[in-house]
Design a protein around this motif. Structure first.
Motif, PDB file in Angstrom:
ATOM      1  N   PRO A 214       0.806  -1.228   0.000  1.00  0.00           N
ATOM      2  CA  PRO A 214       0.000   0.000   0.000  1.00  0.00           C
ATOM      3  C   PRO A 214       0.840   1.281   0.000  1.00  0.00           C
ATOM      4  O   PRO A 214       0.499   2.244  -0.696  1.00  0.00           O
ATOM      5  CB  PRO A 214      -0.836  -0.113   1.277  1.00  0.00           C
ATOM      6  N   PHE A 215       1.950   1.323   0.738  1.00  0.00           N
ATOM      7  CA  PHE A 215       2.752   2.546   0.802  1.00  0.00           C
ATOM      8  C   PHE A 215       3.484   2.799  -0.518  1.00  0.00           C
ATOM      9  O   PHE A 215       3.567   3.946  -0.985  1.00  0.00           O
ATOM     10  CB  PHE A 215       3.750   2.479   1.970  1.00  0.00           C
ATOM     11  N   GLN A 216       4.009   1.748  -1.120  1.00  0.00           N
ATOM     12  CA  GLN A 216       4.688   1.895  -2.404  1.00  0.00           C
ATOM     13  C   GLN A 216       3.681   2.340  -3.481  1.00  0.00           C
ATOM     14  O   GLN A 216       3.986   3.185  -4.308  1.00  0.00           O
ATOM     15  CB  GLN A 216       5.344   0.572  -2.802  1.00  0.00           C
ATOM     16  N   SER A 217       2.470   1.810  -3.434  1.00  0.00           N
ATOM     17  CA  SER A 217       1.429   2.191  -4.387  1.00  0.00           C
ATOM     18  C   SER A 217       1.043   3.652  -4.225  1.00  0.00           C
ATOM     19  O   SER A 217       0.848   4.367  -5.213  1.00  0.00           O
ATOM     20  CB  SER A 217       0.189   1.316  -4.200  1.00  0.00           C
ATOM     21  N   LEU A 218       0.945   4.087  -2.978  1.00  0.00           N
ATOM     22  CA  LEU A 218       0.616   5.484  -2.699  1.00  0.00           C
ATOM     23  C   LEU A 218       1.719   6.408  -3.209  1.00  0.00           C
ATOM     24  O   LEU A 218       1.435   7.458  -3.805  1.00  0.00           O
ATOM     25  CB  LEU A 218       0.401   5.687  -1.190  1.00  0.00           C
ATOM     26  N   ALA A 219       2.980   6.030  -3.027  1.00  0.00           N
ATOM     27  CA  ALA A 219       4.100   6.838  -3.499  1.00  0.00           C
ATOM     28  C   ALA A 219       4.101   6.909  -5.038  1.00  0.00           C
ATOM     29  O   ALA A 219       4.349   7.981  -5.618  1.00  0.00           O
ATOM     30  CB  ALA A 219       5.415   6.258  -2.999  1.00  0.00           C
ATOM     31  N   ILE A 220       3.828   5.804  -5.696  1.00  0.00           N
ATOM     32  CA  ILE A 220       3.775   5.791  -7.162  1.00  0.00           C
ATOM     33  C   ILE A 220       2.641   6.683  -7.654  1.00  0.00           C
ATOM     34  O   ILE A 220       2.825   7.472  -8.597  1.00  0.00           O
ATOM     35  CB  ILE A 220       3.619   4.350  -7.684  1.00  0.00           C
ATOM     36  N   ALA A 221       1.482   6.594  -7.026  1.00  0.00           N
ATOM     37  CA  ALA A 221       0.333   7.408  -7.432  1.00  0.00           C
ATOM     38  C   ALA A 221       0.637   8.889  -7.248  1.00  0.00           C
ATOM     39  O   ALA A 221       0.299   9.722  -8.104  1.00  0.00           O
ATOM     40  CB  ALA A 221      -0.899   7.014  -6.635  1.00  0.00           C
ATOM     41  N   ALA A 222       1.287   9.237  -6.138  1.00  0.00           N
ATOM     42  CA  ALA A 222       1.644  10.641  -5.897  1.00  0.00           C
ATOM     43  C   ALA A 222       2.645  11.121  -6.942  1.00  0.00           C
ATOM     44  O   ALA A 222       2.545  12.249  -7.451  1.00  0.00           O
ATOM     45  CB  ALA A 222       2.219  10.803  -4.487  1.00  0.00           C
ATOM     46  N   GLY A 223       3.617  10.293  -7.279  1.00  0.00           N
ATOM     47  CA  GLY A 223       4.612  10.656  -8.293  1.00  0.00           C
ATOM     48  C   GLY A 223       3.975  10.860  -9.660  1.00  0.00           C
ATOM     49  O   GLY A 223       4.289  11.826 -10.367  1.00  0.00           O
ATOM     50  N   VAL A 224       3.090   9.981 -10.046  1.00  0.00           N
ATOM     51  CA  VAL A 224       2.399  10.109 -11.334  1.00  0.00           C
ATOM     52  C   VAL A 224       1.542  11.372 -11.339  1.00  0.00           C
ATOM     53  O   VAL A 224       1.521  12.120 -12.321  1.00  0.00           O
ATOM     54  CB  VAL A 224       1.550   8.847 -11.623  1.00  0.00           C
ATOM     55  N   GLY A 225       0.862  11.648 -10.241  1.00  0.00           N
ATOM     56  CA  GLY A 225       0.044  12.859 -10.142  1.00  0.00           C
ATOM     57  C   GLY A 225       0.891  14.119 -10.254  1.00  0.00           C
ATOM     58  O   GLY A 225       0.499  15.087 -10.930  1.00  0.00           O
ATOM     59  N   TYR A 226       2.065  14.117  -9.628  1.00  0.00           N
ATOM     60  CA  TYR A 226       2.960  15.273  -9.680  1.00  0.00           C
ATOM     61  C   TYR A 226       3.447  15.510 -11.106  1.00  0.00           C
ATOM     62  O   TYR A 226       3.444  16.660 -11.599  1.00  0.00           O
ATOM     63  CB  TYR A 226       4.141  15.056  -8.727  1.00  0.00           C
ATOM     64  N   VAL A 227       3.847  14.437 -11.783  1.00  0.00           N
ATOM     65  CA  VAL A 227       4.340  14.545 -13.162  1.00  0.00           C
ATOM     66  C   VAL A 227       3.212  15.051 -14.086  1.00  0.00           C
ATOM     67  O   VAL A 227       3.427  15.926 -14.935  1.00  0.00           O
ATOM     68  CB  VAL A 227       4.905  13.197 -13.658  1.00  0.00           C
ATOM     69  N   LEU A 228       2.022  14.546 -13.927  1.00  0.00           N
ATOM     70  CA  LEU A 228       0.896  15.002 -14.746  1.00  0.00           C
ATOM     71  C   LEU A 228       0.566  16.465 -14.486  1.00  0.00           C
ATOM     72  O   LEU A 228       0.249  17.215 -15.408  1.00  0.00           O
ATOM     73  CB  LEU A 228      -0.343  14.125 -14.503  1.00  0.00           C
ATOM     74  N   ALA A 229       0.693  16.886 -13.218  1.00  0.00           N
ATOM     75  CA  ALA A 229       0.445  18.289 -12.899  1.00  0.00           C
ATOM     76  C   ALA A 229       1.474  19.195 -13.572  1.00  0.00           C
ATOM     77  O   ALA A 229       1.150  20.269 -14.084  1.00  0.00           O
ATOM     78  CB  ALA A 229       0.465  18.493 -11.386  1.00  0.00           C
ATOM     79  N   LEU A 230       2.737  18.759 -13.568  1.00  0.00           N
ATOM     80  CA  LEU A 230       3.782  19.547 -14.247  1.00  0.00           C
ATOM     81  C   LEU A 230       3.526  19.623 -15.748  1.00  0.00           C
ATOM     82  O   LEU A 230       3.708  20.698 -16.360  1.00  0.00           O
ATOM     83  CB  LEU A 230       5.159  18.919 -13.998  1.00  0.00           C
TER      84      LEU A 230
END
Length: 117
Positions: free
Chosen positions: A97-113
């Motif tokens: 769950p923690f690794q999945s949350l980190a991946i989702a946050a990273g993808v969201g950050y990249v998409l926002a940029l």
């Protein structure tokens, strides 16, 4: 592009060839033809063209039906594949769950940029 089955091709080619032969024979013998002969030949030609049209139409409708069945198979296969990926993703998220949350946050950050530009 799909190939026309040889039996259908042969039937269409034979019918078209027969029509061409008839027209050519009638054109050669027009000198002694009467109006009734020409009318009868035109009626026979209309029937032959109608038969040829029906043959081509039935061939086309069978190809359309076959294409519909094939596309339905692809859709079913894609749905099955998506369901499998969804199950695997859900299992991965439950295992990490923690690794999945980190991946989702990273993808969201990249998409926002990317969308800011």
């Amino acid at each position: 592009m799909a190939q026309i089955p040889s039996a259908s091709t042969t039937k269409i080619e034979d019918t078209a060839s027969d029509l061409a032969d008839r027209i050519e024979a009638k054109a050669d013998s027009v000198d002694g033809a009467t109006t009734d002969d020409i009318q009868a030949d035109l009626e026979a030609l209309r029937r032959d063209i109608a038969a040829l049209t029906q043959t081509v139409a039935s061939f086309g409708s069978s190809k359309i039906r076959q294409a519909g069945e094939t596309s339905q198979q692809y859709v079913d296969s894609a749905r099955e594949g998506i369901a499998n990926v969804e199950e695997e993703l859900e299992a991965y998220v439950h295992q990490r769950p923690f690794q999945s949350l980190a991946i989702a946050a990273g993808v969201g950050y990249v998409l926002a940029l990317i969308t800011r530009r």
